[in-house]
Design an enzyme around this catalytic site. Structure first.
Site, PDB file in Angstrom:
ATOM      1  N   ARG A 123       5.624  -5.939   2.197  1.00 24.28           N
ATOM      2  CA  ARG A 123       6.516  -5.495   3.264  1.00 24.28           C
ATOM      3  C   ARG A 123       7.674  -6.492   3.348  1.00 24.28           C
ATOM      4  O   ARG A 123       7.539  -7.659   2.983  1.00 24.28           O
ATOM      5  CB  ARG A 123       5.771  -5.441   4.606  1.00 24.28           C
ATOM      6  N   LYS A 134       0.209  -7.791   7.919  1.00 25.72           N
ATOM      7  CA  LYS A 134      -0.081  -6.877   9.026  1.00 25.72           C
ATOM      8  C   LYS A 134      -1.553  -7.009   9.407  1.00 25.72           C
ATOM      9  O   LYS A 134      -2.431  -6.976   8.562  1.00 25.72           O
ATOM     10  CB  LYS A 134       0.231  -5.437   8.609  1.00 25.72           C
ATOM     11  N   HIS A 150      11.641  -0.416   2.495  1.00 28.02           N
ATOM     12  CA  HIS A 150      10.225  -0.054   2.505  1.00 28.02           C
ATOM     13  C   HIS A 150       9.910   0.982   1.432  1.00 28.02           C
ATOM     14  O   HIS A 150       8.758   1.111   1.008  1.00 28.02           O
ATOM     15  CB  HIS A 150       9.824   0.486   3.881  1.00 28.02           C
ATOM     16  N   ARG A 190       8.187  -0.434  -1.540  1.00 18.86           N
ATOM     17  CA  ARG A 190       6.736  -0.587  -1.405  1.00 18.86           C
ATOM     18  C   ARG A 190       6.031   0.729  -1.754  1.00 18.86           C
ATOM     19  O   ARG A 190       5.021   0.732  -2.467  1.00 18.86           O
ATOM     20  CB  ARG A 190       6.411  -1.022   0.022  1.00 18.86           C
ATOM     21  N   HIS A 203      -4.027  -2.687   2.810  1.00 18.96           N
ATOM     22  CA  HIS A 203      -4.515  -1.626   3.692  1.00 18.96           C
ATOM     23  C   HIS A 203      -5.968  -1.888   4.073  1.00 18.96           C
ATOM     24  O   HIS A 203      -6.788  -2.216   3.219  1.00 18.96           O
ATOM     25  CB  HIS A 203      -4.422  -0.259   2.992  1.00 18.96           C
ATOM     26  N   TYR A 210      -0.574   8.219  -1.274  1.00 16.34           N
ATOM     27  CA  TYR A 210       0.221   8.157  -2.497  1.00 16.34           C
ATOM     28  C   TYR A 210      -0.328   9.091  -3.579  1.00 16.34           C
ATOM     29  O   TYR A 210       0.397   9.481  -4.487  1.00 16.34           O
ATOM     30  CB  TYR A 210       0.288   6.718  -3.007  1.00 16.34           C
TER      31      TYR A 210
END
Length: 342
Positions: free
Chosen positions: A144, A169, A275, A278, A301, A310
């Site tokens: 990110r 995150k 972004h 990414r 994640h 994806y």
């Protein structure tokens, strides 16, 4: 006449308490700014009434106004609700039944914007210097933009070909690859950063900001080269939390503007932001046969279901399911169909 004069004095004190609670819980600066913004907006919407004097009716009225009059997105709506619930639960110490009953608007799954490899190359070719290195880093590692901008010198391991992402995150650390093609650019970026670090050292500057309480535990670490930013800002700025003037890392708005110009110059009509790099990283890895669990770990994640989005992109991308029209055209059916119409 006395009431309007007395009420404004409540709001600043309330917002200070919000800030203190956010920092106590180690939330990010952006979360602090967002929560303060929405608490202020909530109080002003109800004409400076104190939140203790309000409840479910006032909260729902504010959220309804946001969605119906301001037409905010689902993400913005949820953020405002989270800020208000934080106010009542964490700041005012109230845990009331209605706080659990307020419905949260659900995000509808949307396919992420993805650039093709040639499009990524075209955008990178139109960026220069630090902005180009930063864009290559985002596409080459899937980081990110905030994670990339907060990199410290010590987080780069050229010998092992790895980069450690600190406090991503959710406050989690993870390791990503350091692309061999990016190593020369990163080394040059470090050379330029070291020039700024040496200038700060000669000027007796106090060093860069340290996370959490490390500045008290290691008072001199912030002035060391190991803790310096990989992408430092050219000028000094005042820290919004401490009020100390020091060198901050590069601002994301500066890079976002440069990236938008590069996308336009590359002739790409679809919307694309930093972004998007990414998203492209994840999609291109899966397209090349990388295991989805590996991609999940690289992206940071918590749940593989987040990474699964994806795979939906791949189903309609090149190399996915073949359209029956292409099958028909390959068999010569398209020509026969056209003749039959005449």
């Amino acid at each position: 006449m006395s009431a309007p004069c007395a009420v404004p004095a409540v709001a600043p004190r309330l917002l200070d308490v919000v800030r203190e609670r956010v920092r106590y819980l180690h939330y990010s600066l952006r979360t602090e700014q967002a929560y303060v913004h929405w608490v202020r907006a909530f109080v002003r919407f109800h004409r400076m009434r104190h939140p203790r004097q309000m409840g479910r009716v006032e909260v729902e009225a504010f959220l309804t106004w946001l969605s119906s009059e301001r037409s905010v997105s689902v993400a913005t709506h949820r953020q405002a609700l989270s800020a208000i619930l934080f106010l009542y639960h964490q700041v005012l110490g109230q845990q009331l039944p209605w706080m659990q009953d307020i419905g949260r608007p659900q995000r509808k799954p949307r396919l992420p914007a993805v650039l093709s490899p040639p499009e990524v190359g075209a955008v990178l070719a139109r960026l220069e210097g630090t902005h180009r290195v930063l864009a290559q880093l985002l596409y080459g590692t899937g980081m990110r933009i905030t994670e990339a901008l907060q990199l410290r010198v010590k987080d780069l391991d050229f010998d092992r070909g790895a980069i450690v992402v600190r406090q991503g995150k959710g406050g989690k650390d993870r390791a990503v690859m350091l692309p061999a093609a990016l190593a020369p650019g990163l080394r040059e970026q470090l050379r330029q950063a070291r020039t700024l670090w040496q200038a700060d050292a000669r000027a007796g500057r106090g060093g860069v900001q340290m996370p959490d309480a490390l500045e008290r535990k290691y008072p001199r670490a912030g002035a060391s080269w190991a803790w310096f930013w990989v992408f430092p800002q050219a000028a000094h700025s005042v820290c919004p939390r401490t009020g100390v003037q020091r060198r901050h890392h590069l601002f994301d708005q500066t890079f976002q503007r440069a990236f938008a110009h590069a996308v336009h110059a590359a002739g790409i009509d679809r919307p694309a932001t930093p972004h998007t790099l990414r998203h492209s990283f994840a999609t291109h890895l899966l397209q090349s046969g990388t295991d989805i669990r590996t991609v999940q770990e690289l992206l940071g994640h918590s749940d593989v279901s987040t990474t699964m989005i994806y795979t939906h992109v791949l189903k309609v991308a090149a190399g996915g399911t073949r359209s029956p029209l292409d099958v028909l055209a390959a068999s010569g059916g398209a020509a026969a169909s056209t003749f039959a119409m005449h």
